[in-house]
Design a protein around this motif. Structure first.
Motif, mmCIF file in Angstrom:
data_model
loop_
_atom_site.group_PDB
_atom_site.id
_atom_site.type_symbol
_atom_site.label_atom_id
_atom_site.label_comp_id
_atom_site.label_asym_id
_atom_site.label_seq_id
_atom_site.Cartn_x
_atom_site.Cartn_y
_atom_site.Cartn_z
ATOM 1 N N ALA A 102 0.919 -1.239 -0.053
ATOM 2 C CA ALA A 102 0.130 0.027 -0.261
ATOM 3 C C ALA A 102 0.799 1.188 0.095
ATOM 4 N N SER A 103 1.997 1.157 -0.559
ATOM 5 C CA SER A 103 2.819 2.190 -0.474
ATOM 6 C C SER A 103 2.335 3.593 -1.184
ATOM 7 N N HIS A 104 1.656 3.560 -2.453
ATOM 8 C CA HIS A 104 1.198 4.834 -2.920
ATOM 9 C C HIS A 104 -0.098 5.236 -1.912
ATOM 10 N N ALA A 105 -0.627 4.495 -1.295
ATOM 11 C CA ALA A 105 -1.868 4.977 -0.507
ATOM 12 C C ALA A 105 -1.171 5.681 0.778
ATOM 13 N N LEU A 106 -0.232 5.015 1.507
ATOM 14 C CA LEU A 106 0.305 5.597 2.740
ATOM 15 C C LEU A 106 0.993 6.832 2.356
ATOM 16 N N GLY A 107 1.847 6.686 1.171
ATOM 17 C CA GLY A 107 2.741 7.714 1.110
ATOM 18 C C GLY A 107 4.082 7.530 1.736
ATOM 19 N N TYR A 108 4.809 8.552 2.059
ATOM 20 C CA TYR A 108 5.997 8.361 3.086
ATOM 21 C C TYR A 108 6.490 9.966 3.587
ATOM 22 N N ILE A 109 7.352 10.097 4.423
ATOM 23 C CA ILE A 109 7.646 11.208 4.922
ATOM 24 C C ILE A 109 9.186 11.529 4.441
ATOM 25 N N GLY A 110 9.751 12.843 4.334
ATOM 26 C CA GLY A 110 11.032 12.980 4.196
ATOM 27 C C GLY A 110 11.470 14.400 4.627
ATOM 28 N N ARG A 111 12.781 14.627 4.663
ATOM 29 C CA ARG A 111 13.334 15.983 5.302
ATOM 30 C C ARG A 111 12.815 16.900 4.759
ATOM 31 N N ILE A 112 12.291 18.033 5.250
ATOM 32 C CA ILE A 112 11.811 19.461 4.965
ATOM 33 C C ILE A 112 12.750 19.883 3.962
ATOM 34 N N GLU A 114 2.127 31.310 10.567
ATOM 35 C CA GLU A 114 2.738 31.486 12.192
ATOM 36 C C GLU A 114 2.540 30.578 13.026
ATOM 37 N N ASP A 115 1.375 29.781 12.840
ATOM 38 C CA ASP A 115 1.031 28.407 13.486
ATOM 39 C C ASP A 115 1.989 27.387 13.453
ATOM 40 N N MET A 116 2.160 27.175 11.952
ATOM 41 C CA MET A 116 3.089 26.037 11.694
ATOM 42 C C MET A 116 4.442 26.572 12.049
ATOM 43 N N ALA A 117 4.829 27.578 11.894
ATOM 44 C CA ALA A 117 6.062 27.883 12.270
ATOM 45 C C ALA A 117 6.647 27.644 13.695
ATOM 46 N N ALA A 118 5.698 27.951 14.428
ATOM 47 C CA ALA A 118 5.785 27.711 15.973
ATOM 48 C C ALA A 118 5.770 25.974 16.356
ATOM 49 N N ASN A 119 4.774 25.609 15.508
ATOM 50 C CA ASN A 119 4.557 23.919 15.949
ATOM 51 C C ASN A 119 5.643 23.001 15.138
ATOM 52 N N TYR A 120 6.528 23.618 14.121
ATOM 53 C CA TYR A 120 7.286 22.637 13.468
ATOM 54 C C TYR A 120 8.851 23.102 13.901
ATOM 55 N N ARG A 121 8.922 23.904 15.109
ATOM 56 C CA ARG A 121 10.232 24.020 15.253
ATOM 57 C C ARG A 121 10.847 22.644 15.950
ATOM 58 N N GLY A 122 12.237 22.349 15.574
ATOM 59 C CA GLY A 122 12.832 21.171 15.630
ATOM 60 C C GLY A 122 12.420 20.007 14.530
ATOM 61 N N THR A 123 11.187 20.141 14.221
ATOM 62 C CA THR A 123 10.943 19.094 13.224
ATOM 63 C C THR A 123 11.651 19.113 11.777
ATOM 64 N N GLU A 124 12.055 17.940 11.516
ATOM 65 C CA GLU A 124 12.831 17.965 10.260
ATOM 66 C C GLU A 124 12.226 17.208 9.195
ATOM 67 N N HIS A 125 11.076 16.322 9.521
ATOM 68 C CA HIS A 125 10.395 15.714 8.386
ATOM 69 C C HIS A 125 8.807 16.104 8.250
ATOM 70 N N ILE A 126 8.512 15.603 7.084
ATOM 71 C CA ILE A 126 7.237 16.376 6.739
ATOM 72 C C ILE A 126 6.606 15.324 5.851
ATOM 73 N N GLY A 127 5.237 15.238 5.791
ATOM 74 C CA GLY A 127 4.620 14.090 4.890
ATOM 75 C C GLY A 127 4.846 14.607 3.336
ATOM 76 N N LYS A 128 5.207 13.443 2.499
ATOM 77 C CA LYS A 128 5.519 14.134 1.190
ATOM 78 C C LYS A 128 4.177 13.765 0.247
ATOM 79 N N THR A 129 3.671 12.471 0.293
ATOM 80 C CA THR A 129 2.784 11.908 -0.449
ATOM 81 C C THR A 129 1.978 11.163 0.396
ATOM 82 N N GLY A 130 0.900 10.663 -0.463
ATOM 83 C CA GLY A 130 -0.247 9.910 0.123
ATOM 84 C C GLY A 130 -1.051 10.365 1.683
ATOM 85 N N LEU A 131 -1.416 9.266 2.358
ATOM 86 C CA LEU A 131 -2.006 9.887 3.691
ATOM 87 C C LEU A 131 -1.032 10.530 4.427
#
Length: 628
Positions: free
Chosen positions: A168-178, A190-207
């Motif tokens: 189910a790789s296409h449905a799940l997708g994957y995360i990768g470095r921002i 502004e909301d994301m900037a505060a909440n993503y401090r220290g976060t290095e990965h984000i959802g790239k595709t799929g779910l």
């Protein structure tokens, strides 16, 4: 010898003393004023600065939410591991530092390439991993020589893992470095900037991408006292992070596995939907890929293999690739004829094996024709001539407006990004599609091929499955979705993704019964009979074959045709036919006849879902099956 006057010397001495005193007084006054300014006027400012130098605010990245199937099978999870990271802005000679690190730890050329790629996409002051998943022995070896490497640290990081591999790789997708573009988008919010401090990965595709905000969670913070070298001394306070929500899917992982295995090495797609809810039971795009490759940043070798493969494993065929529907379009054409009064079930035509329109002859797939053909027989034996005549009688505008009610040529709204619109041909569409006036005109002859699912027709597998599910539900159309519940990890509360009825198509029960009965007979003694021989439940289905290129009057022969130019094989179905719990669409690229390639795949999926029967291996092509 001349003597100086004592009074005059004394007076000069006193003047110098006075000037010196005033100078000293002024100096002390300035010092006092500066002292007052720093200690009184700027007290709050410098107190804050001092605290900032003494106290560091460290973000605590939250655990990313899990993704599980409807039965609790884990499809995406997290685990903790040590990484060796370099902060480029703190290193004088980056290449030399990496060379020296390679003497202490095993750093491969692929690690260097990945690091360089991340360096190009990231800000210079960010900490970037040069090695991940270090063993305890490797951690100890580096710690012993840490003093040699300023700007290099060992960190504990959470890593995403897809334990089912390619499933189910296409449905799940994957995360990768921002990357840089994503970082800029985060900074602008502004909301994301505060909440993503220290976060290095984000959802790239799929779910992972569609439900990024739910899966990410809320970042926590820790106030840490640091020494002059910036090393943590003690923790002063801590605001814990809030883990991301878990996603519980409508998907059945075992059904997904059986569907993927049924394809074997063939390219194509399968979508299975619950007709009464719109819940997606399986979403297959073949070939698949391993999403674990992308978590750390995919290396160039694997990227080139995926990106240059002629099979295009990164293409999400289920929601993005559009195919001519072939004869799977015929049940919807027949239903449209009933709904508009253009045909009755018993109304027959004589099929000589062709239909002449103007100077062009449209041939039937059966030489000599099917004889007298009514609506049911036209579906069971897949008579092209019946639908050539029907398309001509209905006209393109009526076809587009009636068949279009089933979602053809429109995005379904599934909870994944990147869905294609497909093509429902019409004069209005042609004017939008082509630029030159002479190519914008719709010709009556173009309507004929539309009736058998050819011509400009092009739909995604999700659209075919969506339309079939709507037919199975008696005209009630639900929005397809992969997520059934969003679960709050802390409270355990589950929020149901309510089935959303989009609309109800006005189909009369007797009209629906004609089409349902004909589709059942397809699998009893029609084009799907061989694939469904001995079936223990009643299946309503329709095979289809779609041309990839124009034959220009020549006879098609698969063995004489290049593989990538061979016909596509298609199949749609719902079961049990009287009370459907599953509807599906199958497309096998360049698979030939739908009865040979697509229907056997559907049989394995339906056997498991309805009866719990497990196949022995990939769906074998059925030799000697009827065309279509």
């Amino acid at each position: 010898m001349e003597l100086k006057a004592p009074e005059q010397e004394l007076s000069r001495f006193r003047a110098r003393i006075a000037v010196a005193g005033v100078f000293v007084l002024v100096c002390f006054s300035l010092i006092l004023a500066r002292f007052v300014f720093l200690q009184v006027v700027k007290h709050d400012y410098y107190t804050t600065r001092a605290e900032e130098n003494r106290i560091s605010l460290v973000p605590i990245v939250p655990n990313r939410g899990l993704i599980v199937d409807r039965n609790g099978v884990i499809l995406a999870r997290n685990y903790s591991a040590y990484t060796l990271e370099i902060t480029p802005s703190k290193v004088r000679n980056l290449e030399a530092t990496i060379d020296e690190l390679a003497e202490v730890l095993d750093i491969q050329p692929k690690d260097r390439k990945r690091f360089k790629k991340q360096l190009d996409e990231s800000k210079n002051f960010e900490s970037l991993p040069i090695r991940t998943r270090l063993s305890d022995a490797e951690v100890a070896r580096f710690i012993a020589q840490r003093y040699r490497f300023p700007g290099v640290e060992i960190r504990a990081r959470l890593f995403r893992q897809y334990p089912q591999g390619e499933l189910a790789s296409h449905a799940l997708g994957y995360i990768g470095r921002i990357n840089r573009k994503e970082a800029e988008a985060i900074d602008d919010d502004e909301d994301m900037a505060a909440n993503y401090r220290g976060t290095e990965h984000i959802g790239k595709t799929g779910l992972e991408q569609s439900y990024e905000k739910s899966l990410h969670g809320t970042t926590g913070f820790e106030q840490v006292e640091v020494d002059a070298a910036g090393r943590a001394v003690r923790s002063l306070s801590r605001t814990p992070p809030v883990p991301g929500d878990n996603l519980i899917l409508t998907m059945d992982a075992e059904l997904q596995k059986i569907a993927e295995q049924a394809f074997g090495n063939r390219r194509g797609a399968l979508v299975a939907i619950e007709p009464g809810t719109g819940g997606v039971l399986a979403l297959v795009s073949k070939p698949t890929f391993d999403p674990n490759l992308f978590v750390d940043g995919i290396d160039s070798t694997n990227w080139d293999a995926l990106n240059t493969s002629p099979d295009k494993p990164l293409l999400h065929r289920a929601i993005y690739a559009a195919y001519p529907p072939g004869s799977t379009f015929k049940p919807f054409m027949a239903l449209a004829a009933l709904m508009t009064g253009k045909r009755t079930p018993s109304q027959s035509i004589n099929d000589p094996g062709f239909f002449v329109f103007g100077n062009h002859v449209f041939n039937d797939d059966k030489k000599g024709g099917h004889g007298s053909v009514d609506m049911v027989k036209s579906i069971v034996q897949s008579c092209d001539t019946y639908y050539y005549i029907l398309a001509n009688d209905m006209g393109i505008d009526l076809i587009a407006s009636t068949v279009g009610q089933f979602g053809f040529g429109a995005r379904t709204g599934i909870d994944l990004q990147g869905e294609a619109e497909g093509v429902l041909p019409s004069p209005a569409w042609k004017k939008r599609r082509f630029k030159k006036p002479e190519t914008q005109k719709w010709y009556a002859g173009e309507t004929i091929s539309i009736g058998i699912g050819q011509g400009y027709n092009a739909y995604t597998p999700i659209q075919l499955a969506h339309a079939t599910a709507t037919l199975a539900a008696g005209g009630v159309m639900f929005k397809p979705h992969l997520v059934r519940y969003v679960e709050d990890v802390k409270s355990g509360k589950r929020t149901l993704i309510e089935p959303t009825p989009i609309k109800t198509i006005p189909i009369l029960p007797d009209q629906l019964e004609v089409i349902r009965s004909a589709m059942v007979q397809v699998n009893k003694w029609g084009t799907g009979a061989r694939a469904f021989a001995g079936v223990e439940y009643e299946v309503a289905g329709k095979t289809g074959t779609a041309q990839v290129y124009s034959l220009k009057g020549e006879k098609y022969k698969a063995s004489d045709t290049a593989e990538h130019l061979r016909d596509h094989a298609l199949y749609i179905a719902f079961a049990p036919a009287d009370k459907p719990t599953i509807a599906l669409a199958v497309v096998v690229e360049n698979g030939g006849f739908g009865a040979e390639s697509a229907a056997p795949i559907a049989r394995q999926v339906l056997d498991y879902y309805i009866r719990g029967k497990r196949p022995a291996g990939p769906a074998a092509e059925q030799s000697g099956a009827e065309d279509e």
